[in-house]
Motif scaffolding. Structure first.
Motif, mmCIF file in Angstrom:
data_model
loop_
_atom_site.group_PDB
_atom_site.id
_atom_site.type_symbol
_atom_site.label_atom_id
_atom_site.label_comp_id
_atom_site.label_asym_id
_atom_site.label_seq_id
_atom_site.Cartn_x
_atom_site.Cartn_y
_atom_site.Cartn_z
ATOM 1 N N TYR A 122 -1.688 6.598 -9.813
ATOM 2 C CA TYR A 122 -3.045 6.619 -9.267
ATOM 3 C C TYR A 122 -3.093 6.334 -7.772
ATOM 4 N N ARG A 123 -2.431 5.276 -7.320
ATOM 5 C CA ARG A 123 -2.587 4.886 -5.907
ATOM 6 C C ARG A 123 -2.091 5.956 -4.946
ATOM 7 N N ARG A 124 -1.093 6.744 -5.366
ATOM 8 C CA ARG A 124 -0.570 7.797 -4.484
ATOM 9 C C ARG A 124 -1.284 9.125 -4.669
ATOM 10 N N LYS A 129 0.837 -1.184 0.000
ATOM 11 C CA LYS A 129 0.000 0.000 0.000
ATOM 12 C C LYS A 129 0.880 1.244 0.000
ATOM 13 N N GLU A 130 0.677 2.109 -1.005
ATOM 14 C CA GLU A 130 1.500 3.302 -1.124
ATOM 15 C C GLU A 130 0.891 4.461 -0.335
ATOM 16 N N THR A 131 1.764 5.312 0.175
ATOM 17 C CA THR A 131 1.320 6.464 0.945
ATOM 18 C C THR A 131 0.678 7.485 0.015
ATOM 19 N N LEU A 132 -0.511 7.961 0.387
ATOM 20 C CA LEU A 132 -1.208 8.956 -0.426
ATOM 21 C C LEU A 132 -0.443 10.268 -0.411
ATOM 22 N N VAL A 133 -0.340 10.886 -1.556
ATOM 23 C CA VAL A 133 0.249 12.217 -1.657
ATOM 24 C C VAL A 133 -0.852 13.225 -1.395
#
Length: 305
Positions: free
Chosen positions: A115-117, A37-41
């Motif tokens: 997209y994920r971040r 899971k990547e950290t949201l920007v």
């Protein structure tokens, strides 16, 4: 001046909203890191919103009315700047640069990878909309600009670019409302000011257009389209000497643009400089269909004895 600037996927929307792996890996090559899971920007206004009028002077003279952020090539940040907390701006600007250069396949792969971040970052969705706008897919562009507003209802660039969609569709009153909204939200940002000034000029709201163009000229002097706007306003006001003084400040390589050169030729003809008017007119490009009718009118006027 009839053109309004635009102020910055062969893939469907659903594909941008998915978390699938896009690296083309075989199943045996996929590892746990692919599912990390990547950290949201998070959105940081100071790092995201940029104004083309803040670019170096070398870029100001390359203004193109058809572009979304007034420059056909966007600045890419250096690795050193990325290390100083500018990674967000660097990634968004890289995406912008690829779309402006027409390298959409690479740009859309970046859209998926980010997209994920960036899925809650309005600047990300705004730039995806810009890429679709450059593909002339206005329906999808509108969709993504509104997605940006979902995460920030006061995100001025999205309103500015929605205004450009309305221009494309010939919905000029709606475009004015969108530009006015962007200007209200970002009164010190020059891109929406320029767009609003242009549409005021197109509708003949001369005094409002003049005030806005002068506001830009005081802050960032020397932009050819701003000078051309002011020159055209003074031509309309029959202040021919003032009009020509602004036209003379415009670099000669911009005079082939019909939005500038045609009105310059008219001003010179009105002043009685027949030969100069003909010379300026002869250099104006005639390969823009939207200017053809006005081009022919100016040709007849300039050649009158």
């Amino acid at each position: 001046m009839k053109k309004i600037i635009l102020i910055t996927l062969s893939v469907l929307f659903s594909s941008c909203a998915s978390n699938r792996v896009r690296d083309g890996k075989d199943v045996d090559d996929i590892t746990n890191s692919d599912f990390k899971k990547e950290t949201l920007v998070r959105y940081n206004k100071n790092e995201d919103y940029y104004d083309v009028f803040d670019f170096p002077k070398s870029l100001k003279d390359s203004l193109l009315a058809e572009t979304l952020q007034r420059s056909s090539s966007m600045l890419l940040r250096s690795p050193a700047e990325e290390k100083n907390g500018r990674e967000v701006e660097s990634e968004i600007l890289k995406l912008a640069s690829l779309c402006y250069k027409g390298e959409f396949e690479e740009a859309f792969s970046i859209v998926d990878n980010l997209y994920r971040r960036y899925k809650k970052h309005p600047g990300y969705w705004n730039q995806v909309g810009n890429c679709y706008f450059l593909l002339n897919d206005l329906r999808k562009a509108d969709l993504f600009y509104k997605q940006a507003l979902k995460y920030d209802k006061k995100y001025a660039p999205a309103y500015n670019n929605i205004g450009n969609i309305h221009i494309k569709r010939g919905e000029y009153e709606k475009s004015m409302a969108a530009f006015e909204k962007a200007y209200k939200l970002e009164p010190y940002s020059l891109t929406p000011i320029y767009n609003l000034a242009q549409i005021y000029l197109n509708f003949g709201v001369i005094n409002k257009a003049e005030n806005l163009f002068l506001k830009i000229e005081r802050k960032r002097s020397g932009d050819p389209s701003v000078l051309g706007g002011l020159a055209t306003i003074y031509l309309f006001k029959n202040k021919i000497t003032e009009s020509i003084s602004f036209f003379k400040k415009i670099p000669s390589d911009n005079l082939e643009n019909p939005s500038i050169g045609l009105n310059y030729a008219v001003a010179l003809k009105v002043l009685g400089n027949h030969d100069d008017a003909q010379d300026i007119f002869d250099d104006v490009s005639n390969n823009r269909p939207e200017w053809r009718e006005y081009y022919e009118k100016v040709k007849r006027f300039v050649r009158e004895i």
